[in-house]
Design a protein around this motif. Structure first.
Motif, PDB file in Angstrom:
ATOM      1  N   LEU A 244       4.900  -7.361  -9.239  1.00  0.00           N
ATOM      2  CA  LEU A 244       3.283  -7.284  -9.456  1.00  0.00           C
ATOM      3  C   LEU A 244       2.453  -6.534  -8.162  1.00  0.00           C
ATOM      4  CD1 LEU A 244       2.423 -10.582 -11.084  1.00  0.00           C
ATOM      5  CD2 LEU A 244       2.632  -8.520 -12.130  1.00  0.00           C
ATOM      6  N   GLY A 245       3.269  -6.266  -7.090  1.00  0.00           N
ATOM      7  CA  GLY A 245       2.908  -5.524  -5.990  1.00  0.00           C
ATOM      8  C   GLY A 245       2.907  -6.265  -4.739  1.00  0.00           C
ATOM      9  N   PHE A 246       3.112  -7.386  -4.963  1.00  0.00           N
ATOM     10  CA  PHE A 246       2.849  -8.398  -3.496  1.00  0.00           C
ATOM     11  C   PHE A 246       4.062  -8.555  -2.646  1.00  0.00           C
ATOM     12  CE2 PHE A 246       0.482 -10.585  -7.128  1.00  0.00           C
ATOM     13  CZ  PHE A 246      -0.924 -10.081  -6.758  1.00  0.00           C
ATOM     14  N   ARG A 247       3.674  -8.353  -1.319  1.00  0.00           N
ATOM     15  CA  ARG A 247       4.747  -8.506  -0.496  1.00  0.00           C
ATOM     16  C   ARG A 247       4.719 -10.028   0.074  1.00  0.00           C
ATOM     17  NH1 ARG A 247       5.148  -3.701   2.704  1.00  0.00           N
ATOM     18  NH2 ARG A 247       6.507  -4.723   3.994  1.00  0.00           N
ATOM     19  N   HIS A 248       5.461  -9.995   1.170  1.00  0.00           N
ATOM     20  CA  HIS A 248       5.876 -11.368   1.827  1.00  0.00           C
ATOM     21  C   HIS A 248       4.838 -12.089   2.458  1.00  0.00           C
ATOM     22  CE1 HIS A 248      10.243 -10.354   1.412  1.00  0.00           C
ATOM     23  NE2 HIS A 248      10.166 -10.970   0.296  1.00  0.00           N
ATOM     24  N   GLU A 249       4.587 -13.133   2.248  1.00  0.00           N
ATOM     25  CA  GLU A 249       3.465 -13.783   2.724  1.00  0.00           C
ATOM     26  C   GLU A 249       3.404 -13.885   4.423  1.00  0.00           C
ATOM     27  OE1 GLU A 249      -0.346 -16.381   1.982  1.00  0.00           O
ATOM     28  OE2 GLU A 249       0.820 -15.108   0.950  1.00  0.00           O
TER      29      GLU A 249
ATOM     30  N   PHE B 295      11.739  -5.064  -7.244  1.00  0.00           N
ATOM     31  CA  PHE B 295      11.182  -3.750  -6.700  1.00  0.00           C
ATOM     32  C   PHE B 295       9.799  -3.826  -6.692  1.00  0.00           C
ATOM     33  CE2 PHE B 295      11.833  -4.308 -11.380  1.00  0.00           C
ATOM     34  CZ  PHE B 295      10.482  -3.789 -11.898  1.00  0.00           C
ATOM     35  N   PHE B 296       8.905  -2.776  -6.267  1.00  0.00           N
ATOM     36  CA  PHE B 296       7.719  -2.638  -6.271  1.00  0.00           C
ATOM     37  C   PHE B 296       7.273  -1.655  -7.154  1.00  0.00           C
ATOM     38  CE2 PHE B 296       8.144  -3.799  -1.553  1.00  0.00           C
ATOM     39  CZ  PHE B 296       7.167  -4.970  -1.628  1.00  0.00           C
ATOM     40  N   PRO B 297       5.853  -1.653  -7.935  1.00  0.00           N
ATOM     41  CA  PRO B 297       5.393  -0.797  -8.824  1.00  0.00           C
ATOM     42  C   PRO B 297       5.732   0.724  -8.532  1.00  0.00           C
ATOM     43  CG  PRO B 297       4.059  -2.582  -8.737  1.00  0.00           C
ATOM     44  CD  PRO B 297       4.847  -2.700  -7.503  1.00  0.00           C
ATOM     45  N   SER B 298       5.716   1.217  -7.141  1.00  0.00           N
ATOM     46  CA  SER B 298       5.713   2.501  -6.814  1.00  0.00           C
ATOM     47  C   SER B 298       7.290   3.028  -6.825  1.00  0.00           C
ATOM     48  CB  SER B 298       5.197   2.590  -5.220  1.00  0.00           C
ATOM     49  OG  SER B 298       5.798   2.012  -4.595  1.00  0.00           O
ATOM     50  N   TYR B 299       8.191   2.202  -7.037  1.00  0.00           N
ATOM     51  CA  TYR B 299       9.658   2.684  -6.885  1.00  0.00           C
ATOM     52  C   TYR B 299       9.887   3.373  -8.114  1.00  0.00           C
ATOM     53  CZ  TYR B 299      11.043  -0.763  -3.093  1.00  0.00           C
ATOM     54  OH  TYR B 299      11.361  -1.093  -2.024  1.00  0.00           O
TER      55      TYR B 299
ATOM     56  N   ILE C 170       0.863  -1.110  -0.063  1.00  0.00           N
ATOM     57  CA  ILE C 170       0.071   0.069  -0.020  1.00  0.00           C
ATOM     58  C   ILE C 170       0.745   1.184  -0.058  1.00  0.00           C
ATOM     59  CG2 ILE C 170      -1.688   1.340   1.331  1.00  0.00           C
ATOM     60  CD1 ILE C 170      -3.093  -1.142   0.358  1.00  0.00           C
ATOM     61  N   VAL C 171       0.626   2.042  -0.744  1.00  0.00           N
ATOM     62  CA  VAL C 171       1.348   3.304  -0.765  1.00  0.00           C
ATOM     63  C   VAL C 171       0.382   4.649  -1.015  1.00  0.00           C
ATOM     64  CG1 VAL C 171       3.076   4.947  -2.431  1.00  0.00           C
ATOM     65  CG2 VAL C 171       3.256   2.278  -2.019  1.00  0.00           C
ATOM     66  N   ALA C 172       0.404   5.514  -0.188  1.00  0.00           N
ATOM     67  CA  ALA C 172      -0.421   6.631  -0.118  1.00  0.00           C
ATOM     68  C   ALA C 172      -1.926   6.116  -0.308  1.00  0.00           C
ATOM     69  CB  ALA C 172      -0.417   7.568  -1.513  1.00  0.00           C
TER      70      ALA C 172
ATOM     71  N   TYR D  21       0.252  -2.440   4.140  1.00  0.00           N
ATOM     72  CA  TYR D  21      -0.169  -3.533   3.242  1.00  0.00           C
ATOM     73  C   TYR D  21      -1.696  -4.027   3.512  1.00  0.00           C
ATOM     74  CZ  TYR D  21       1.811  -5.217   7.715  1.00  0.00           C
ATOM     75  OH  TYR D  21       2.146  -5.565   9.196  1.00  0.00           O
ATOM     76  N   LYS D  22      -2.144  -4.768   2.596  1.00  0.00           N
ATOM     77  CA  LYS D  22      -3.442  -5.383   2.896  1.00  0.00           C
ATOM     78  C   LYS D  22      -3.492  -6.898   2.411  1.00  0.00           C
ATOM     79  CE  LYS D  22      -8.288  -4.173   2.247  1.00  0.00           C
ATOM     80  NZ  LYS D  22      -9.390  -3.055   1.782  1.00  0.00           N
ATOM     81  N   PRO D  23      -4.393  -7.675   3.139  1.00  0.00           N
ATOM     82  CA  PRO D  23      -4.191  -8.980   2.464  1.00  0.00           C
ATOM     83  C   PRO D  23      -5.382  -9.215   1.458  1.00  0.00           C
ATOM     84  CG  PRO D  23      -5.619  -8.561   4.629  1.00  0.00           C
ATOM     85  CD  PRO D  23      -4.877  -7.289   4.417  1.00  0.00           C
TER      86      PRO D  23
END
Length: 290
Positions: free
Chosen positions: A222-227, A184-188, A101-103, A242-244
């Motif tokens: 694709l934007g996914f964090r670690h499980e 990287f994440f898409p927001s980088y 999650i960003v902004a 982040y959000k599940p």
């Protein structure tokens, strides 16, 4: 079983896939979270991080994510917010397939045109043609796993002939202290849109499927964090917001080999595919009972 997994997690630590913290490093992190504006304390925390390459100003957190020196205070403040919410009992214990999650918004490739990703494979950075070919084939196979899992998601990966025309670059970084790979994440910022593999990726003792490693790194793209992001026993907690997307899946492609989760193949599970489809076709999480 727990003893076996603990041993495997230890192996992962030595191969740098997981940032196992020493007691001193943990104390430095805790102090920095509590004092993100104290330059001296923050610097002590930075000294516990891997900088790859040395002198670059790029530091590795959470095992395979890069941040710049200037982004460290913001990272620590995000950790502080998460920790404060947990202490107040208001935060959800989140262990599912998770989107960054960003902004206040999902950090993913939102627009259809952004999903047509191009990459430049920088073969000149590799130590041998064999290692370059192994990396490229592993990436192509990993990318195909994601695109075949959800054709309607509209994500594609196309190789181009120059870095200037590419969405991101794939390269080798000859730093023995680095992780297996990083992404990287898409927001980088665009200059940080790189997938880099390190010497550990080619180690004879590396037990992880190399295509699986690429699947994991593409998951970040694709934007996914670690499980295992938060409150999974035996795993390190992580910062940021982040959000599940789906219920917790210990075998997820995005799960490190820690706690009682993770896998050597780093394959896409049904919940990974479901979460990918929900986010990229609906722009929201899947419906599930918490």
């Amino acid at each position: 079983m727990k003893a076996i997994l603990a041993g495997l997690a230890l192996f992962l630590t030595h191969s740098s896939m997981v940032s196992a913290q020493t007691a001193d490093a943990s104390e430095a992190l805790k102090a920095a979270i509590e004092n993100p504006n104290d330059d001296e304390i923050v610097e002590e925390f930075i000294e516990t991080l891997i900088e790859a390459p040395q002198g670059s100003g790029f530091f590795i957190v959470e095992g395979d994510i890069i941040i710049t020196r200037g982004e460290v205070p913001s990272y620590l403040r995000n950790r502080q917010l998460v920790d404060d919410e947990e202490a107040a009992g208001s935060a959800k214990v989140s262990s599912e397939l998770i989107v960054n999650i960003v902004a206040g918004k999902y950090d993913f490739l939102r627009e259809p045109e952004d999903r047509n990703l191009t990459y430049f494979f920088d073969q000149s950075t590799f130590r041998s043609s064999e290692e370059a070919e192994l990396t490229l084939s592993s990436f192509v196979n990993g990318a195909t796993s994601w695109t075949n899992a959800c054709p309607e998601c509209g994500v594609s990966f196309t190789r181009v002939e120059s870095a200037e025309e590419a969405s991101f670059v794939i390269a080798f970084l000859d730093d023995i202290d680095g992780p297996i790979a990083r992404a990287f994440f898409p927001s980088y910022p665009k200059d940080m849109w790189r997938i880099e593999v390190f010497p550990a990726y080619f180690s004879d003792t590396m037990s992880f499927d190399r295509t699986g490693v690429m699947r994991h790194e593409i998951g970040h793209i694709l934007g996914f964090r670690h499980e295992h992001i938060n409150d999974v026993p035996g795993c390190s907690s992580e910062g940021g917001t982040y959000k599940p997307i789906t219920p917790y899946t210990p075998g997820s492609v995005m799960h490190y080999l820690c706690g009682e989760g993770g896998s050597f193949d780093l394959g896409l599970r049904s919940s990974d595919i479901e979460g990918f489809r929900c986010l990229y076709t609906k722009g929201d999480q899947c419906m599930f009972v918490e």
